[in-house]
Every structure is written in C-alpha cells, then in structure tokens.
Design a protein around this motif. Structure first.
Motif, mmCIF file in Angstrom:
data_model
loop_
_atom_site.group_PDB
_atom_site.id
_atom_site.type_symbol
_atom_site.label_atom_id
_atom_site.label_comp_id
_atom_site.label_asym_id
_atom_site.label_seq_id
_atom_site.Cartn_x
_atom_site.Cartn_y
_atom_site.Cartn_z
ATOM 1 N N LEU A 1 0.857 -1.176 0.000
ATOM 2 C CA LEU A 1 0.000 0.000 0.000
ATOM 3 C C LEU A 1 0.897 1.231 0.000
ATOM 4 O O LEU A 1 1.680 1.437 0.916
ATOM 5 C CB LEU A 1 -0.903 -0.005 1.234
ATOM 6 C CG LEU A 1 -1.799 -1.241 1.397
ATOM 7 C CD1 LEU A 1 -2.583 -1.163 2.685
ATOM 8 C CD2 LEU A 1 -2.747 -1.393 0.217
ATOM 9 N N ILE A 2 0.789 1.997 -1.070
ATOM 10 C CA ILE A 2 1.591 3.214 -1.178
ATOM 11 C C ILE A 2 0.751 4.364 -0.631
ATOM 12 O O ILE A 2 -0.345 4.628 -1.125
ATOM 13 C CB ILE A 2 1.991 3.477 -2.651
ATOM 14 C CG1 ILE A 2 2.772 2.287 -3.181
ATOM 15 C CG2 ILE A 2 2.803 4.753 -2.769
ATOM 16 C CD1 ILE A 2 2.947 2.294 -4.682
ATOM 17 N N LYS A 3 1.270 5.003 0.421
ATOM 18 C CA LYS A 3 0.470 6.034 1.084
ATOM 19 C C LYS A 3 1.195 7.367 1.057
ATOM 20 O O LYS A 3 2.032 7.639 1.905
ATOM 21 C CB LYS A 3 0.178 5.600 2.519
ATOM 22 C CG LYS A 3 -0.585 4.284 2.558
ATOM 23 C CD LYS A 3 -0.862 3.811 3.955
ATOM 24 C CE LYS A 3 -1.755 2.583 3.912
ATOM 25 N NZ LYS A 3 -2.000 2.012 5.221
ATOM 26 N N PRO A 4 0.895 8.200 0.076
ATOM 27 C CA PRO A 4 1.558 9.504 0.030
ATOM 28 C C PRO A 4 0.923 10.499 0.996
ATOM 29 O O PRO A 4 -0.299 10.582 1.112
ATOM 30 C CB PRO A 4 1.376 9.951 -1.423
ATOM 31 C CG PRO A 4 0.284 9.105 -1.982
ATOM 32 C CD PRO A 4 -0.008 7.989 -1.056
ATOM 33 N N ASP A 5 1.760 11.230 1.663
ATOM 34 C CA ASP A 5 1.356 12.294 2.570
ATOM 35 C C ASP A 5 0.932 13.509 1.730
ATOM 36 O O ASP A 5 1.190 13.556 0.534
ATOM 37 C CB ASP A 5 2.597 12.601 3.431
ATOM 38 C CG ASP A 5 2.398 13.777 4.339
ATOM 39 O OD1 ASP A 5 1.429 13.722 5.105
ATOM 40 O OD2 ASP A 5 3.202 14.724 4.287
ATOM 41 N N ALA A 6 0.306 14.493 2.366
ATOM 42 C CA ALA A 6 -0.144 15.683 1.630
ATOM 43 C C ALA A 6 1.020 16.444 1.001
ATOM 44 O O ALA A 6 0.833 17.191 0.048
ATOM 45 C CB ALA A 6 -0.923 16.603 2.559
ATOM 46 N N LYS A 7 2.208 16.257 1.548
ATOM 47 C CA LYS A 7 3.357 16.998 1.011
ATOM 48 C C LYS A 7 4.264 16.116 0.156
ATOM 49 O O LYS A 7 5.320 16.573 -0.289
ATOM 50 C CB LYS A 7 4.151 17.607 2.151
ATOM 51 C CG LYS A 7 3.466 18.838 2.701
ATOM 52 C CD LYS A 7 4.414 19.693 3.495
ATOM 53 C CE LYS A 7 3.712 20.914 4.028
ATOM 54 N NZ LYS A 7 3.729 20.976 5.491
ATOM 55 N N ALA A 8 3.865 14.885 -0.083
ATOM 56 C CA ALA A 8 4.699 13.988 -0.884
ATOM 57 C C ALA A 8 4.718 14.469 -2.327
ATOM 58 O O ALA A 8 3.730 14.991 -2.829
ATOM 59 C CB ALA A 8 4.153 12.574 -0.805
ATOM 60 N N LYS A 9 5.859 14.293 -2.961
ATOM 61 C CA LYS A 9 5.998 14.729 -4.342
ATOM 62 C C LYS A 9 5.509 13.633 -5.290
ATOM 63 O O LYS A 9 5.620 12.447 -4.997
ATOM 64 C CB LYS A 9 7.469 15.033 -4.645
ATOM 65 C CG LYS A 9 8.059 16.127 -3.789
ATOM 66 C CD LYS A 9 7.899 17.476 -4.479
ATOM 67 C CE LYS A 9 8.283 18.632 -3.594
ATOM 68 N NZ LYS A 9 9.710 18.665 -3.314
ATOM 69 N N TYR A 10 5.055 14.091 -6.434
ATOM 70 C CA TYR A 10 4.583 13.173 -7.480
ATOM 71 C C TYR A 10 5.684 12.202 -7.895
ATOM 72 O O TYR A 10 5.450 11.022 -8.107
ATOM 73 C CB TYR A 10 4.102 14.017 -8.661
ATOM 74 C CG TYR A 10 3.820 13.282 -9.945
ATOM 75 C CD1 TYR A 10 2.816 12.322 -10.013
ATOM 76 C CD2 TYR A 10 4.539 13.574 -11.100
ATOM 77 C CE1 TYR A 10 2.550 11.678 -11.204
ATOM 78 C CE2 TYR A 10 4.270 12.934 -12.291
ATOM 79 C CZ TYR A 10 3.279 11.987 -12.341
ATOM 80 O OH TYR A 10 3.025 11.355 -13.526
#
Lengths: 211, 210
Positions: free
Chosen positions: B165-174
């Motif tokens: 499960l890849i979980k990007p944070d609100a500040k994670a870059k594309y």
C-alpha cells in the motif's frame, strides 16, 4: 634535368560526394522527423523502467506544470477525417454558451496544447501575436465551483470514447494535486492512466535477490 | 566561392567562336541550403519518444462498501513524506490494538526499498525472472503476448507475496509516488495500490525520526 613545373589549377573542389551525403541525411531526417511538440510550460517528468511508448492517437493529455497550472491536449484522431478537436470545441462552446466561428474552430484544431478558462477561449483563438497568446494561458480552472477540466475530460470522452488519459506532471508537484486530477478523471469513468515518464533502464535479476 | 573561374587566353586573331562552356554547376548555394535544412531537422527531431507507465486504479463507487480484507501479515505499507522521505512498516496500524508498528526509514536506492521488496517477493520474483531468462536463452519460445499473459497469471496466482500500500502524505511529491510504483514494476509486485493515509498513520509520520 628539367624542373617539374606544377601546373596552376583552379582550386576547385568536387562537391558531389558531399552533396550526395547531405541529400541522403536530409531525406532521412525529413522522413523520420517527429517534431518535438511545443509545450506551454517546462515540465520535468519523472523516470521509470516502463518502455511502453505514448500512443499517437486516441489520447488526451493533462499537463500539470510546476506552478500547478493545468493544460490540456487532445488529438485530432487517427486521420484527417475525424476532426475530434473541432467537435470538442463545439461541444464545449455549447456547454458554456459560446458560439465559435468556423475560422476559430479551424485554428483550435491545430492549436495543440492549451490551458485557459473558457471565457478567454474566443479571445485566445483570435490573438495574432504568439507572445500574447502565451500570456493568456493561465491554466484550466479546476476548483469545485468552476470545474472546467472536468467538462473538458467529459466532452473529450464523449467525442472519442476510446480516448485514453495521459498525465504529464512535473515531478515536484505535490501528490494531492495529481490525486485531485485523477479523482476527477475517475469520476468520468476512466480508471486507467498513462503516467508520462522518461525511460531509465534498471535491470534487477536473480543475482540481486538478497540471500 | 569554391570555384574560381579562370579567364582562358584567347587565340590570337581568328574568328570569335562561342566557347564551349564546361558543364559545371556551382553547387555551393545548394550545399548551403542543405546544410541549413539538415541542421534544422537534426535539432527539431524528437528521437526518443516519451514513455508511459500504465496505472489502473480501482473503480470508484458512490456507495461506501466493505474494504476488501487484506491479510495483515502480507501488508507492506510504504509511507511517503515531504522532502523525499520514505518509511515502511509491515502489518496494520490499528489504534485499538497497541503497540503501533514502528516506521522504518528507507530510500529509493538499490539497498533501500528494493531490497525489502525483493526479500518479501522472493517467490514470485524468482518465478518470473526464471521464466524471462528461459525465454531469453531460447528454452521457451512464445509470443510476447503469451509471455505477458503467463506473467500476469503468475501474479494472480501468487498467494505469499506482499500486498503493498503506497500512502503519500499531503506533502509527498509526485516523483516519489512514481518512484514507488516504479519499484513495484522492477520487483514484480503482484498487488499494490495507492491509498490515503489513515489518521493514525499521519500521527506516526509526524513523530517519525527525520
């Protein structure tokens, strides 16, 4: 012994082989030329190991620039008999109550990537100066009050149901922005995306398995 | 000019005959033009077409439905934070069932995430790699589509590999998200998804060591 006199000749160089070579190269480049398309913004795309090429047709591309401006591109279809872009602009005009002249529609068909609100579209299509036209590209609005990108995607899918969605986003854009676009596209019934990346070879074989 | 036309000496006296000109065309302008065009085409041609990474997202449904049950011991969570930070943990972070798993910092290098993924996915990865090698050596001769289907089936049949499960944070870059998906492709991970962070995980990410 008589001296050998060198005969003064005209310093003429036979250029035929050079011309031959040039013609050959020129023909090659003419025939293989795929022009680098003009892009509205400098976008640095991330790398991946995927070697699948971007499809030439049936494609809508959503550009997300580093400053989060959204641009849109749509192809005219497999051959000149389709006129997908013209149809798209007419449909969008109907949606927003703007009537476009045939000349404007023709201009739009060949315009390539664009990113501006619908209210500026007519003016943009009539601008003669390329620099002014570029200044008008302020990005397609995507907020919940005026979600024009959603309409572009919806209309593009209606005009050509086979159109795939490609996302060309800058690597430094925060993911929530991309997510917003993905959600918007998904709400139009597309669950498959093509993320445009540059190819970067990386091979991992059996020997790389941790012991 | 590449050619200097020499004035030939006329014969003394005699009739003035029209001199037979040498059939030579000055090719310099043509070469100039060709060089110009050639340069233009060389500079404007796009040789390497950009590539695409195909992602299929799960269908959205209006009605909230039961989350598909995932075996907790197979779940590998990858948390993406700001400024390219990457963490992972195994299992599920359930606030009702303490202790919470610890976040382990990692990176996108060969010894980072890739090592962990390969370790967890050893079984499937070996199968696919062996199949590909056999094809390469000519032991198995099949069409590309058949091979793709075979690999797809191997992935579907896999029952032990990790579910990532890849979980990007609100500040994670594309680019980090793309890099994470890229690792999935390299390591032949059968099932992975991009998921939102749970509130617990947000807290975990906040207090994670930098």
């Amino acid at each position: 012994m008589p001296k050998i006199k060198s005969v003064a000749r005209s310093p003429h160089v036979d250029m035929t082989p050079m011309v031959d070579l040039f013609t050959l190269l020129l023909t090659f480049f003419l025939l293989t030329a795929v022009f680098i398309p003009m892009e509205p913004a400098q976008i640095t795309i991330p790398t991946s190991v995927s070697a699948k090429s971007v499809p030439d047709h049936n494609l809508m591309t959503i550009y997300i620039a580093p400053n989060k401006k959204i641009f849109f591109n749509y192809d005219n279809g497999q051959d000149t008999s389709y006129h997908y872009r013209a149809q798209l602009l007419e449909d969008m005009g109907k949606q927003y109550g703007i009537k476009f002249t045939p000349a404007e529609i023709k201009h739009f068909s060949n315009a390539g990537t664009f990113g501006l609100p619908m209210k500026d579209m007519k003016a943009w299509l009539n601008v003669k100066n390329a620099k002014d036209a570029e200044q008008m590209q302020t990005g397609i609005p995507m907020d919940s009050l005026d979600n024009q990108l959603a309409w572009w995607v919806r209309m593009a899918r209606t005009v050509n149901p086979y159109a795939e969605v490609a996302i060309k986003a800058d690597g430094d854009v925060e993911f929530p922005v991309i997510k917003k676009v993905l959600d918007l596209v998904q709400s139009n019934g597309v669950n498959r995306f093509d993320f445009i990346t540059t190819y970067d070879k990386e091979e991992v074989g059996l020997n790389d398995l941790p012991k | 000019m590449a050619e200097i036309i020499q004035e030939e000496k006329r014969q003394k006296g005699g009739k003035k005959r029209p001199r037979r000109g040498v059939a030579r065309v000055d090719m310099t302008p043509m070469v100039d033009l060709m060089a110009l065009l050639l340069t233009f085409f060389m500079l404007t041609t796009a040789f390497s077409k950009p590539k695409v990474m195909v992602i299929t997202m799960p269908e959205k449904e209006d009605k909230p439905h039961d989350q598909p049950k995932i075996a907790a011991n197979r779940t590998l969570n990858i948390l993406l934070g700001d400024s390219d930070r990457v963490y992972y943990y195994m299992g599920v972070a359930d606030p009702n069932k303490p202790p919470l798993p610890a976040l382990i910092p990692t990176n996108f290098s060969k010894d980072g995430l890739q090592k962990i993924l390969l370790e967890k996915n050893k079984d499937l990865f070996t199968k696919i790699a062996e199949y590909k090698e056999a094809r390469l050596k000519g032991k198995i001769v099949v069409a590309d589509t058949t091979a793709d289907d075979y690999i797809k089936q191997l992935k579907i049949d896999d029952k032990v590999g990790p579910i990532v499960l890849i979980k990007p944070d609100a500040k994670a870059k594309y680019k980090d998200v793309v890099a994470a998906i890229n690792e999935m492709a390299i390591c032949n991970i059968a099932s992975y998804a991009i998921v939102d962070l749970s509130p617990t995980e947000k807290e975990m990410l906040k207090s994670a060591p930098r």
